[in-house]
Write a protein that holds these residues in place. Structure first.
Motif, PDB file in Angstrom:
ATOM      1  N   ALA A  20       0.878  -1.198  -0.045  1.00  0.00           N
ATOM      2  CA  ALA A  20       0.039   0.150   0.184  1.00  0.00           C
ATOM      3  C   ALA A  20       0.869   1.210   0.126  1.00  0.00           C
ATOM      4  O   ALA A  20       1.890   1.413   0.508  1.00  0.00           O
ATOM      5  CB  ALA A  20      -0.869  -0.056   1.197  1.00  0.00           C
ATOM      6  N   CYS A  60      -2.852  -0.229  -3.992  1.00  0.00           N
ATOM      7  CA  CYS A  60      -2.194  -1.261  -3.307  1.00  0.00           C
ATOM      8  C   CYS A  60      -1.861  -2.249  -4.284  1.00  0.00           C
ATOM      9  O   CYS A  60      -2.814  -2.663  -5.274  1.00  0.00           O
ATOM     10  CB  CYS A  60      -3.326  -1.922  -2.268  1.00  0.00           C
ATOM     11  N   TRP A 100      -9.858  -3.041   2.096  1.00  0.00           N
ATOM     12  CA  TRP A 100      -9.091  -1.913   2.617  1.00  0.00           C
ATOM     13  C   TRP A 100      -9.771  -2.052   4.246  1.00  0.00           C
ATOM     14  O   TRP A 100     -11.043  -1.870   4.528  1.00  0.00           O
ATOM     15  CB  TRP A 100      -9.248  -0.688   2.035  1.00  0.00           C
ATOM     16  N   CYS A 140      -4.310  -2.898   3.044  1.00  0.00           N
ATOM     17  CA  CYS A 140      -5.015  -3.591   2.194  1.00  0.00           C
ATOM     18  C   CYS A 140      -5.105  -4.942   2.564  1.00  0.00           C
ATOM     19  O   CYS A 140      -3.908  -5.384   3.061  1.00  0.00           O
ATOM     20  CB  CYS A 140      -4.733  -3.302   0.609  1.00  0.00           C
TER      21      CYS A 140
END
Length: 123
Positions: A5, A21, A35, A95
């Motif tokens: 990320a 990401c 997320w 992420c």
């Protein structure tokens, strides 16, 4: 499997960010993506998720209508478009990916996590 990320930063309230990401190591298109975020002194919480195909999305009430998750399977990347940012959005954003939908929507721990990117929203 690696998730990277990036794209966090400092932004004023009302501003926008779009952290990506990037994934590597396994076929990206086989996995649902999510997320999550963790604010100082708080537990990590679900934010948004997108299915492997991109056809289904889910959002926490706290970000619904302001955040949009999207993915580009050809580039092995998922994005989080964050608009109308508020100071309470300040957190480390992570992420994650998993083949189980319930894991990326917060119903279980996803199998793979990225290292996180800091988002700070000033008032």
């Amino acid at each position: 499997v690696q998730l990277q990320a990036s794209g966090g930063g400092l932004v004023q309230a009302g501003g926008s960010l779009r952290p990506p990401c990037a994934a590597s190591g396994r076929p990206f298109g086989n996995y649902h993506m999510g997320w999550f975020r963790q604010a100082p002194g708080k537990e990590r919480e679900f934010g948004s998720a997108i299915s492997w195909s991109g056809h289904s999305t889910a959002y926490a009430d706290s970000v619904k209508g302001r955040f949009t998750i999207s993915r580009e399977n050809a580039n092995n990347t998922v994005y989080l478009q964050m608009n109308s940012l508020k100071p309470e959005d300040t957190a480390v954003y992570y992420c994650a990916r998993d083949i189980r939908w319930r894991a990326v929507v917060g119903g279980d721990d996803p199998l793979y996590w990225g290292q996180g990117t800091q988002v700070t929203v000033s008032s």
